[in-house]
Scaffold this motif. Structure first.
Motif, PDB file in Angstrom:
ATOM      1  N   MET A   1      79.092 -77.600 -33.073  1.00  0.00           N
ATOM      2  CA  MET A   1      79.253 -76.164 -32.767  1.00  0.00           C
ATOM      3  C   MET A   1      79.813 -75.958 -31.349  1.00  0.00           C
ATOM      4  O   MET A   1      79.101 -76.168 -30.369  1.00  0.00           O
ATOM      5  CB  MET A   1      77.859 -75.545 -32.819  1.00  0.00           C
ATOM      6  CG  MET A   1      77.605 -74.365 -33.703  1.00  0.00           C
ATOM      7  SD  MET A   1      78.659 -73.772 -34.951  1.00  0.00           S
ATOM      8  CE  MET A   1      77.411 -72.985 -35.974  1.00  0.00           C
TER       9      MET A   1
ATOM     10  N   ILE B   1      90.107 -70.946 -28.629  1.00  0.00           N
ATOM     11  CA  ILE B   1      89.052 -70.344 -29.446  1.00  0.00           C
ATOM     12  C   ILE B   1      89.369 -70.487 -30.920  1.00  0.00           C
ATOM     13  O   ILE B   1      88.548 -70.898 -31.730  1.00  0.00           O
ATOM     14  CB  ILE B   1      88.895 -68.843 -29.102  1.00  0.00           C
ATOM     15  CG1 ILE B   1      88.209 -68.686 -27.744  1.00  0.00           C
ATOM     16  CG2 ILE B   1      88.088 -68.123 -30.182  1.00  0.00           C
ATOM     17  CD1 ILE B   1      88.089 -67.261 -27.263  1.00  0.00           C
TER      18      ILE B   1
ATOM     19  N   GLY C   1      87.552 -72.980 -33.446  1.00  0.00           N
ATOM     20  CA  GLY C   1      86.727 -72.117 -34.285  1.00  0.00           C
ATOM     21  C   GLY C   1      85.478 -71.654 -33.581  1.00  0.00           C
ATOM     22  O   GLY C   1      84.377 -71.681 -34.148  1.00  0.00           O
ATOM     23  N   PHE C   2      85.651 -71.238 -32.361  1.00  0.00           N
ATOM     24  CA  PHE C   2      84.490 -70.805 -31.586  1.00  0.00           C
ATOM     25  C   PHE C   2      83.973 -69.444 -32.039  1.00  0.00           C
ATOM     26  O   PHE C   2      84.734 -68.495 -32.192  1.00  0.00           O
ATOM     27  CB  PHE C   2      84.861 -70.734 -30.104  1.00  0.00           C
ATOM     28  CG  PHE C   2      83.835 -70.030 -29.268  1.00  0.00           C
ATOM     29  CD1 PHE C   2      82.588 -70.606 -29.048  1.00  0.00           C
ATOM     30  CD2 PHE C   2      84.105 -68.787 -28.714  1.00  0.00           C
ATOM     31  CE1 PHE C   2      81.636 -69.959 -28.284  1.00  0.00           C
ATOM     32  CE2 PHE C   2      83.159 -68.139 -27.944  1.00  0.00           C
ATOM     33  CZ  PHE C   2      81.913 -68.721 -27.730  1.00  0.00           C
ATOM     34  N   VAL C   3      82.698 -69.393 -32.292  1.00  0.00           N
ATOM     35  CA  VAL C   3      82.025 -68.123 -32.577  1.00  0.00           C
ATOM     36  C   VAL C   3      80.812 -68.050 -31.659  1.00  0.00           C
ATOM     37  O   VAL C   3      79.984 -68.956 -31.679  1.00  0.00           O
ATOM     38  CB  VAL C   3      81.549 -68.041 -34.035  1.00  0.00           C
ATOM     39  CG1 VAL C   3      80.747 -66.770 -34.257  1.00  0.00           C
ATOM     40  CG2 VAL C   3      82.738 -68.083 -34.981  1.00  0.00           C
ATOM     41  N   PRO C   4      80.732 -67.016 -30.866  1.00  0.00           N
ATOM     42  CA  PRO C   4      79.619 -66.932 -29.916  1.00  0.00           C
ATOM     43  C   PRO C   4      78.273 -66.943 -30.637  1.00  0.00           C
ATOM     44  O   PRO C   4      78.121 -66.358 -31.706  1.00  0.00           O
ATOM     45  CB  PRO C   4      79.849 -65.607 -29.190  1.00  0.00           C
ATOM     46  CG  PRO C   4      80.856 -64.868 -29.986  1.00  0.00           C
ATOM     47  CD  PRO C   4      81.634 -65.872 -30.753  1.00  0.00           C
ATOM     48  N   ASP C   5      77.330 -67.613 -30.064  1.00  0.00           N
ATOM     49  CA  ASP C   5      76.002 -67.681 -30.643  1.00  0.00           C
ATOM     50  C   ASP C   5      75.264 -66.374 -30.359  1.00  0.00           C
ATOM     51  O   ASP C   5      75.074 -65.991 -29.207  1.00  0.00           O
ATOM     52  CB  ASP C   5      75.237 -68.851 -30.030  1.00  0.00           C
ATOM     53  CG  ASP C   5      73.854 -68.963 -30.622  1.00  0.00           C
ATOM     54  OD1 ASP C   5      73.687 -69.765 -31.541  1.00  0.00           O
ATOM     55  OD2 ASP C   5      72.963 -68.220 -30.180  1.00  0.00           O
ATOM     56  N   ALA C   6      74.866 -65.749 -31.426  1.00  0.00           N
ATOM     57  CA  ALA C   6      74.244 -64.430 -31.286  1.00  0.00           C
ATOM     58  C   ALA C   6      72.908 -64.496 -30.556  1.00  0.00           C
ATOM     59  O   ALA C   6      72.528 -63.554 -29.870  1.00  0.00           O
ATOM     60  CB  ALA C   6      74.062 -63.797 -32.651  1.00  0.00           C
ATOM     61  N   SER C   7      72.215 -65.585 -30.677  1.00  0.00           N
ATOM     62  CA  SER C   7      70.945 -65.719 -29.974  1.00  0.00           C
ATOM     63  C   SER C   7      71.179 -65.689 -28.468  1.00  0.00           C
ATOM     64  O   SER C   7      70.507 -64.980 -27.729  1.00  0.00           O
ATOM     65  CB  SER C   7      70.246 -67.020 -30.362  1.00  0.00           C
ATOM     66  OG  SER C   7      69.778 -66.952 -31.676  1.00  0.00           O
ATOM     67  N   ALA C   8      72.125 -66.491 -28.044  1.00  0.00           N
ATOM     68  CA  ALA C   8      72.429 -66.539 -26.618  1.00  0.00           C
ATOM     69  C   ALA C   8      72.931 -65.189 -26.142  1.00  0.00           C
ATOM     70  O   ALA C   8      72.552 -64.702 -25.077  1.00  0.00           O
ATOM     71  CB  ALA C   8      73.463 -67.621 -26.348  1.00  0.00           C
TER      72      ALA C   8
END
Lengths: 346, 346
Positions: free
Chosen positions: A1, A40, A44-51
């Motif tokens: 990831m 990006i 395939g970068f997708v920001p981590d929603a938790s962070a």
DNA sequence: TTGTATGCGTTATCAC
DNA sequence: GTGATAACGCATACAA
């Protein structure tokens, strides 16, 4: 990831810049942006929603908690919990235009639900609570930690944002139609769950309105659960009475459909022998034979209004909490005894 | 909003101990635990899911993405998107026993959905994708970053976990019943959305099975959208043909109901003049007059199977991806021309 | 315009 | 048993 760090490294920039690009900030040079965007896309970068949530103190998720009633766990062919389903779609439709998502959780009649709601409250920015999915006390406690909007909850819960429909008004109109319009005197009522505010209000309003008319009686069969099966049960009870009612109003459409079908199974004609009405105006009511006379409630608006309000609260609105009441509408079809309507396509 | 720090301070312990108590670890002295628990309860501490997710690398949320079809945005009274609603409840029922929650997102026909799915994928541990909610290519890309289970997707997507129902088998049984059982020769078919795998399969299987029988013809009306309205449209088209079919099969129940009602509105008797059948076995089909003969699909099992599989993947299962096909079942009622069934309460 | 450094609230790895 | 403390991945205040 892949993370922002990966993207930053690969693009030869800092994580701050990556973040800026992601958030669409215009304080970044076009060629830098392009380079970052390329990386990006490539990794395939997708920001981590938790962070993101941790950092921005905002999860972009709202929760909806509701009760699942009248559904036997072992039932394969379910009634379809139309009311809450309609609501879910209405809520989702509003959210669609925002970055927010919908988390949902259903509680079943007796089962412990409070714990799950508690845990769920840590996952969301705000909560939509349908009916009395939780005790009033807990609701208040929750609403101190989190924006909460109640949908179809018991009235009288002051100091809380709430949206409900005009159950009483609808039932009064219906009672008037049945008693004054058709001249029915011996009325029946197939009641819903005692813990469903809507059901309680509908019963109370109908009984009061009917009994206020000279000569009118109301034979109430309580204890339904909004399901078709419980409508059938109520019909059987009514049939066992010495005087079967001329018209039976029901807590909702599904119960009304159950009543109709059970009556028909006993050789009773609807509405010739007994008229039957519902509440909600869901799809199956248009389809059943005879088409169901009912009180329509504005699902779409109910969900939309509540969601909009919740979003405003999350955005920081300090406006005075309000309890909106949405209008209901008498929908005349044939199950009440009215003649065939030549309407194009109802 | 109280945090672990607050609780730790108030209870006179470290955050590690608070965390242990929360997670139910037994490596903590009973009296310490009691003290911590008391504080937790007093301040109403609920762990922040974002922080948990970040630290544990697991969000305890799964997503479900599906298409919303055949629903006019301006429609107040919707058909109810029964298929996906059933699925949602089935999925939620499984999740109920776990700590996991369900995040859902619906896409509308044409509208851009990919971006929303992307963003959503950052909020979840895994994804349930219903029908072809996203292009195959993107699906594969996504499944490399995240556990994904496809529900009712196009077959032939190898290397991906999938659960679907036996559309072909159901349609073959139906065609046999109509052609061999009832002896209908001139058949019609009200087709669903070309981008719905289920619809495509049902049409293909029905047409093939029917045409394989000597003397049988199938008049296909394509382009429906699974809604009742599109069923009515199809019926009108069929009525305009020089030879109206003796029996019309439909892509789903809602369209079948639309067909029935439109035919009846034109004075045609169902099933005496034209038989009609559906697919799904949803509640309104039991209610419509005549009761709908249809092919039942196991919603509950469909959702449960997919969810269980997804949960296993999230838990780290490296098992070979599988594509399960669940059996469908012919549900004979009266719209096909069969005599009244004296069944107790269908 | 871009980079550095810190905080967000939890869990987990160590020590003690 | 319990307590420091270092991640976890992103956003942002502040520097440059």
């Amino acid at each position: 990831m892949p993370t922002v760090y990966d993207v930053a490294r690969l693009a030869g920039v800092s994580t701050a810049t990556v973040s800026r690009v992601m958030r669409g900030s215009d304080l970044v040079r076009p060629d830098t942006r392009a380079r970052v965007l390329a990386v990006i896309d490539e990794v395939g970068f997708v920001p981590d929603a938790s962070a993101q949530g941790l950092s921005r103190r905002r999860k972009d998720i709202i929760g909806l908690v509701a009760l699942e009633r009248g559904v036997d766990e072992t039932d394969i062919e379910r009634d379809g919990l139309l009311f809450v389903d309609q609501l879910v779609h209405a809520v989702e439709a509003v959210l669609r235009g925002t970055g927010c998502s919908l988390l949902l959780s259903f509680g079943r009649n007796g089962e412990p639900f409070q714990g799950r709601i508690r845990a769920l409250s840590g996952k969301v920015d705000g909560l939509l609570v349908v009916e009395d999915a939780m005790p009033a006390a807990q609701l208040r406690a929750l609403s101190r930690r989190l924006p909460v909007v109640a949908i179809a909850a018991s009235p009288g819960e002051g100091g809380l944002d709430a949206v409900r429909v005009d159950n009483a008004g609808g039932m009064q109109a219906l009672a008037a139609h049945l008693a004054t319009g058709h001249g029915y005197r011996r009325l029946g009522f197939a009641g819903g769950p005692p813990d469903a505010p809507d059901a309680v209000e509908r019963l109370a309003a109908f009984a009061a309105a009917a009994r206020a008319r000279p000569g009118c009686t109301v034979d109430v069969v309580p204890g339904g659960d909004f399901s078709e099966a419980s409508g059938r049960t109520a019909a059987r009870v009514l049939l066992s009475r010495e005087a079967v009612p001329e018209a039976v109003a029901c807590a909702n459409d599904q119960m009304a459909i159950g009543v109709i079908r059970e009556l028909q199974r006993s050789g009773i004609r609807v509405p010739a022998d007994v008229a039957v009405t519902g509440f909600d105006n869901i799809f199956p009511g248009r389809v059943v034979d005879p088409p169901l006379t009912t009180v329509g409630q504005p699902f779409r608006e109910l969900g939309a209004r509540a969601t909009t309000r919740l979003l405003e609260r999350i955005a920081g609105s300090e406006a005075q909490p309000r309890a909106d009441v949405l209008p209901t509408e008498l929908v005349i079809r044939r199950s009440c005894g009215c003649p065939v309507t030549p309407s194009p396509a109802t």
